[in-house]
Design an enzyme around this catalytic site. Structure first.
Site, short mmCIF file in Angstrom:
data_model
loop_
_atom_site.label_atom_id
_atom_site.label_comp_id
_atom_site.label_asym_id
_atom_site.label_seq_id
_atom_site.Cartn_x
_atom_site.Cartn_y
_atom_site.Cartn_z
N CYS A 20 10.11 25.60 5.35
CA CYS A 20 9.44 26.17 4.19
C CYS A 20 8.97 25.06 3.25
O CYS A 20 9.23 23.88 3.48
CB CYS A 20 10.39 27.11 3.45
SG CYS A 20 11.16 28.36 4.51
N MET A 21 8.30 25.46 2.18
CA MET A 21 7.79 24.45 1.26
C MET A 21 8.92 23.61 0.66
O MET A 21 8.79 22.39 0.53
CB MET A 21 7.00 25.11 0.12
CG MET A 21 6.46 24.12 -0.90
SD MET A 21 5.49 24.88 -2.22
CE MET A 21 3.96 25.24 -1.37
N ASP A 22 10.04 24.27 0.28
CA ASP A 22 11.11 23.57 -0.42
C ASP A 22 12.46 23.66 0.28
O ASP A 22 13.43 23.11 -0.22
CB ASP A 22 11.27 24.14 -1.83
CG ASP A 22 9.95 24.24 -2.56
OD1 ASP A 22 9.32 23.19 -2.73
OD2 ASP A 22 9.56 25.36 -2.93
N LYS A 77 0.83 -1.20 0.00
CA LYS A 77 0.00 0.00 0.00
C LYS A 77 0.87 1.26 0.00
O LYS A 77 2.00 1.24 0.47
CB LYS A 77 -0.90 0.02 1.24
CG LYS A 77 -1.88 -1.12 1.33
CD LYS A 77 -2.80 -0.97 2.53
CE LYS A 77 -2.04 -0.96 3.84
NZ LYS A 77 -2.96 -0.80 5.00
N TYR A 102 10.03 32.13 7.77
CA TYR A 102 8.72 32.78 7.80
C TYR A 102 8.26 33.05 9.23
O TYR A 102 8.42 32.22 10.12
CB TYR A 102 7.68 31.90 7.12
CG TYR A 102 7.80 31.83 5.62
CD1 TYR A 102 7.64 32.96 4.82
CD2 TYR A 102 8.06 30.63 4.99
CE1 TYR A 102 7.74 32.89 3.45
CE2 TYR A 102 8.17 30.53 3.61
CZ TYR A 102 8.01 31.68 2.84
OH TYR A 102 8.12 31.61 1.48
N ARG A 113 -13.63 -0.97 10.88
CA ARG A 113 -13.47 -0.46 9.51
C ARG A 113 -14.27 -1.35 8.56
O ARG A 113 -15.26 -1.98 8.96
CB ARG A 113 -11.99 -0.46 9.11
CG ARG A 113 -11.13 0.49 9.90
CD ARG A 113 -9.76 0.72 9.24
NE ARG A 113 -9.14 -0.48 8.71
CZ ARG A 113 -7.87 -0.56 8.36
NH1 ARG A 113 -7.08 0.49 8.48
NH2 ARG A 113 -7.37 -1.69 7.88
N ARG A 146 0.15 -11.22 6.42
CA ARG A 146 0.16 -10.00 5.60
C ARG A 146 1.16 -8.98 6.18
O ARG A 146 0.74 -7.96 6.75
CB ARG A 146 -1.23 -9.38 5.56
CG ARG A 146 -2.33 -10.25 5.00
CD ARG A 146 -3.60 -9.43 4.77
NE ARG A 146 -4.01 -8.68 5.94
CZ ARG A 146 -4.80 -9.12 6.91
NH1 ARG A 146 -5.31 -10.36 6.85
NH2 ARG A 146 -5.12 -8.35 7.94
N HIS A 202 -8.69 -8.04 10.34
CA HIS A 202 -7.52 -7.19 10.62
C HIS A 202 -7.54 -6.78 12.09
O HIS A 202 -8.59 -6.42 12.63
CB HIS A 202 -7.55 -5.94 9.74
CG HIS A 202 -6.27 -5.15 9.78
ND1 HIS A 202 -5.08 -5.64 9.31
CD2 HIS A 202 -6.00 -3.89 10.23
CE1 HIS A 202 -4.13 -4.74 9.46
NE2 HIS A 202 -4.66 -3.66 10.03
#
Length: 886
Positions: A827-829, A550, A780, A648, A736, A680
């Site tokens: 920051c973002m990057d 997954k 920031y 679930r 699993r 599960h």
């Protein structure tokens, strides 16, 4: 031999410390390979700076150091004193790369050997060695070291040149425009040899025509009194010489041209003992493959031009053997012979390698191929051509790499059966498959055949009468490190240091990777293979393994992980959605595959088309799936999901009659096959297993209801990673594993046993280092203000990579084995860390976000604790824009 006064004269360098020695055996630029007595050159590279390893060079016995002034001036007085007391000569220059080039030009002019330069797309090293061998019988001849053939390597190699040498045979290579010209300005060759022109290094040339112009520039730099020796049978070379292609260069060739013509060779015989032919001259060598006609004729032509008679030339060539990594026969396991061609791979060399495999007498022919790299837009076409060629040359094809699917598709289109093509993701798995095919081949016996064999390979046999039950061609570009496959298949692996390429200590430590960004994830697929095998050992041979992939295999890369686990014990794959399954199927993963989650009615037809097993928990879904199966005239396997206490998806275990109703409906509906039933656990990762046992008992009662009605699906499964360890009674027919496959603990209370290994490391590089004054804000919102002058490093990683910003962040990262705390907001990057306590930090340094650096570690579990989450989330949230390399 390098004399100190020559180095100073050539470079105009400053002798900071005289040292004990006035001459040095050779240059060295990698301390891992340094031999005492050598002169260490600190070279600034794209990824590493040699100045960072001066201490190591001193410890390993360097007799001299060639350094750049700005780094020498930055050395502490203690470090300088230690170098001086060790008696090490230190020469300081502005740029060590330029200094090496200056030395190379100076020493060639001073000792003025006749320089022979060899270039071409393929075969350069073999041709260089053959020419040098021919000349060495009559003249003192220098040959450039190994394949040191670029603007750094050639000057390093010339540190071994001596005054006695009459000829210097130098290999010249290029990976960008202008490099051959620059090499010629250094070496000033009198004789130029052009072997061939074919696609190679196209990522910067863009087209073969531009590459051709670069290679031919060797001929335009020859003097009128020199000579150009060219393979006139190569179509591109012939067109250039005639002026019909790249004609702007043809008119600049002022040296006379002497052609050699491999296609004119007559009575060619290719055997295990080598190659021989009669026309235009009688020559033989121990080189393997008809393509070496060109190698031998080039060497013969040079020898004749230099005044040698044909008998001397033929005698010298008869003693030429394959070089390590270049179609070199290496005895393999169970009487097989390995064609080790792992030095590198271009389209032309792969094709001639396959042709040689086809030509040499053998029983079963096996090719183990890695990727061809650095081909730019031509990569796909090159791999398709290779795949097409395999169909007529191999019995079995084993592939490893990013282009494996492309090669496989082309091979199948050309007629190679899919059952004879195996795609792997690790060297170990490729070896495992090859061992199986070798063992099948006539029981691994030598067989009689009218062929020639190298006597050193089978010393007790008559080389005129033997062949091999199996021959294995092993090939790939340098970065794919396919020599590891050869080593694991060798009959005597202890001989690898002498017989294989890249066996020096430095190379043994190097993992060549070229991520698309300076922020990347490293995946150790061997660790995943190891973990899969350990899970199999825990559950026993009668219990199957369904590997949970997954979320792109928990961020590890689903396709490569799928191939790895399937080669190491898993029999089934689990995914969350149909969309996760589709790319795996498209890439050739045909193993049984279960979709754990919700499949909407409108997507069921696609699920059936892909041959997936589907999770069901309602009659309505079963009916819709049956309609989809009938529409496509296929059957589909289903697994019933029981909710035994997770809350679930699934039918409540307290309603066993509803489970029974669905099971009976599945058996009644056309197109559906009841393959399995599962549940599960919610708390199998807890020290308190009360709830897990409650769930297990509820699930067993459901099974009892079904069994009383004569329903017992082939696959009953319940155990996730935690339950595999804590609830062995829940193993049933299949387990699993998810997080355990990746070497991560299911929880702080249920930890993996010894022997499991984490597979993922998350890394970036320092992008800038600078000093921030006291009282300045960072990032920031100015949430952090420096209280003192602070040295910071800027890292090119941010929350858009999965490097969390809030409500908590990573806290710190590792640089030079030390923790560097984050400052301000992520920051973002990008982000900023404090490196005031790490004075050696500089641009390009590796930064570890998850993993090991030296003796320090920063684990996914530690990061999860800082973020207030679990290791599952930490690794799964590393976003797709971060490249994965293995």
């Amino acid at each position: 031999m390098i004399f100190l006064d020559h180095l100073l004269d050539a470079t105009q360098g400053v002798l900071r410390f005289a040292g004990k020695q006035q001459h040095f055996d050779a240059f060295n630029h990698d301390t891992r390979q340094l031999i005492p007595g050598e002169l260490f050159v600190a070279v600034r590279g794209e990824r590493r700076d040699g100045h960072d390893y001066l201490g190591d060079a001193v410890k390993r016995g360097a007799a001299g150091l060639l350094l750049e002034a700005r780094y020498m001036n930055a050395l502490s007085e203690e470090a300088q004193l230690a170098i001086q007391q060790a008696g090490i000569a230190v020469v300081v220059v502005e740029d060590t790369r330029i200094a090496l080039q200056q030395y190379a030009r100076f020493i060639l002019e001073r000792w003025h050997p006749t320089v022979i330069a060899v270039t071409g797309s393929t075969g350069k090293t073999s041709t260089k060695e053959a020419i040098a061998t021919v000349l060495a019988g009559s003249f003192a001849t220098f040959r450039s070291w190994q394949n040191y053939n670029d603007l750094l390597g050639l000057p390093l190699s010339l540190g071994r040149l001596e005054e006695r040498h009459e000829y210097a045979v130098l290999e010249m290579s290029c990976d960008h425009p202008g490099e051959i010209q620059d090499l010629c300005r250094i070496a000033r060759p009198q004789i130029g040899v052009l072997t061939n022109i074919s696609p190679a290094q196209l990522q910067y040339f863009g087209s073969v025509d531009r590459l051709a112009a670069e290679l031919v520039s060797l001929l335009t730099h020859l003097p009128e009194e020199g000579v150009a020796i060219v393979n006139i049978d190569d179509a591109r070379i012939r067109d250039i010489i005639s002026g019909s292609m790249v004609d702007s260069l043809a008119r600049f060739i002022v040296a006379p041209i002497i052609p050699f013509m491999p296609l004119a060779a007559q009575n060619v015989k290719v055997t295990w003992q080598g190659i021989r032919f009669d026309e235009p001259v009688h020559l033989s060598s121990h080189l393997l493959g008809a393509h070496h006609i060109s190698t031998m004729l080039a060497a013969s032509t040079v020898g004749s031009y230099c005044g040698l008679n044909q008998d001397d030339i033929a005698h010298a060539l008869a003693n030429v053997y394959p070089l390590p990594g270049r179609l070199n026969p290496v005895p393999g396991i169970q009487g097989s012979m390995l064609l080790d061609d792992t030095h590198n791979a271009t389209p032309a060399s792969v094709l001639v390698g396959l042709e040689t495999l086809r030509t040499l007498p053998s029983g079963r022919r096996i090719a183990v191929l890695g990727d061809m790299l650095r081909l730019g837009d031509y990569e796909e076409e090159a791999h398709r051509q290779a795949g097409q060629k395999t169909a007529s040359c191999v019995d079995y094809l084993i592939l490893r790499g990013e282009w494996a699917t492309t090669v496989s598709e082309a091979a199948q289109q050309a007629g190679l059966s899919p059952e004879r093509i195996i795609i792997t993701s690790t060297h170990e798995d490729a070896v495992k498959v090859a061992r199986h095919f070798i063992a099948e081949s006539h029981g691994g016996r030598l067989i009689v055949h009218t062929a020639d064999l190298p006597a050193q390979s089978v010393p007790s046999a008559n080389p005129e009468l033997l062949s091999y039950a199996s021959t294995v061609l092993i090939k790939g570009s340098e970065e794919t490190r396919m020599e590891r496959v050869t080593e694991m298949l060798m009959a005597q692996p202890e001989q690898a240091p002498e017989q294989l390429v890249r066996q020096m200590p430095g190379w043994k430590q190097i993992v060549v990777m070229r991520p698309e960004r300076p922020t990347w994830v490293e995946i150790d697929l061997s660790a995943i293979a190891n973990n899969t095998r350990r899970i199999q050992a825990l559950v026993g041979p009668r219990v199957g393994i369904l590997a949970s992939l997954k979320a792109d295999a928990y961020g590890h890369g689903a396709l490569k992980v799928a191939r790895t686990v399937l080669h190491n014990g898993a029999t089934m794959i689990g995914v969350a959605t149909v969309s996760e399954a589709a790319p795996l199927r498209e890439a050739g993963i045909n193993a049984p595959m279960l979709v754990f989650g919700y499949v909407p009615h409108w997507q069921m037809r696609e699920a059936v088309r892909l041959g997936l097993s589907i999770t069901l928990y309602s009659v309505e879904a079963a009916q819709a799936l049956s309609r989809a199966a009938q529409a496509l005239k296929k059957s589909v396997n289903v697994h019933i999901k029981v909710d035994s206490g997770m809350g679930r998806l699934g039918i409540r275990a307290e309603e066993p009659e509803n489970v029974l109703q669905l099971a009976q409906e599945v058996e009644r509906l056309p197109g559906l096959v009841l393959e399995g039933i599962f549940t599960h656990f919610a708390m199998a990762d807890s020290a308190n297993l009360a709830h897990a046992r409650l769930q297990l008992n509820r699930f067993r009662r459901v099974l009892e209801v079904l069994e009383r009605k004569g329903i017992r699906p082939p696959l009953i499964h319940a155990a996730n990673s935690a339950a595999i360890l804590s609830l062995p009674e829940a193993h049933f027919d299949m387990v699993r594993p998810g997080i355990a496959l990746y070497g991560l603990d299911p929880s702080t209370e249920v930890r993996l046993p010894e022997g499991f290994r984490p597979a993922l490391s998350f890394k970036t590089q320092v992008g800038q280092v600078k000093l921030i004054p006291a009282g300045e804000c960072i990032s920031y919102g100015c949430t952090f203000t420096t209280e003192r002058p602070t040295t910071v490093a800027i890292l090119p990683v941010g929350y858009a990579d999965g490097f969390r910003r809030a409500p908590a962040n990573w806290g710190s990262v590792l640089i030079h084995g030390q923790e560097a705390p984050l400052l301000g907001r992520v920051c973002m990057d990008q982000c900023i860390v404090d490196v005031s306590h790490i004075p050696q930090a500089r641009v390009g340094d590796e930064v570890v976000l998850i993993g090991r650096q030296g003796q320090a570690t920063l684990t996914a579990e530690q990061v999860a604790q800082r973020l207030g989450t679990i290791n599952y989330e930490v690794v799964s949230e590393i976003l797709a824009r971060v490249p994965r390399v293995d």
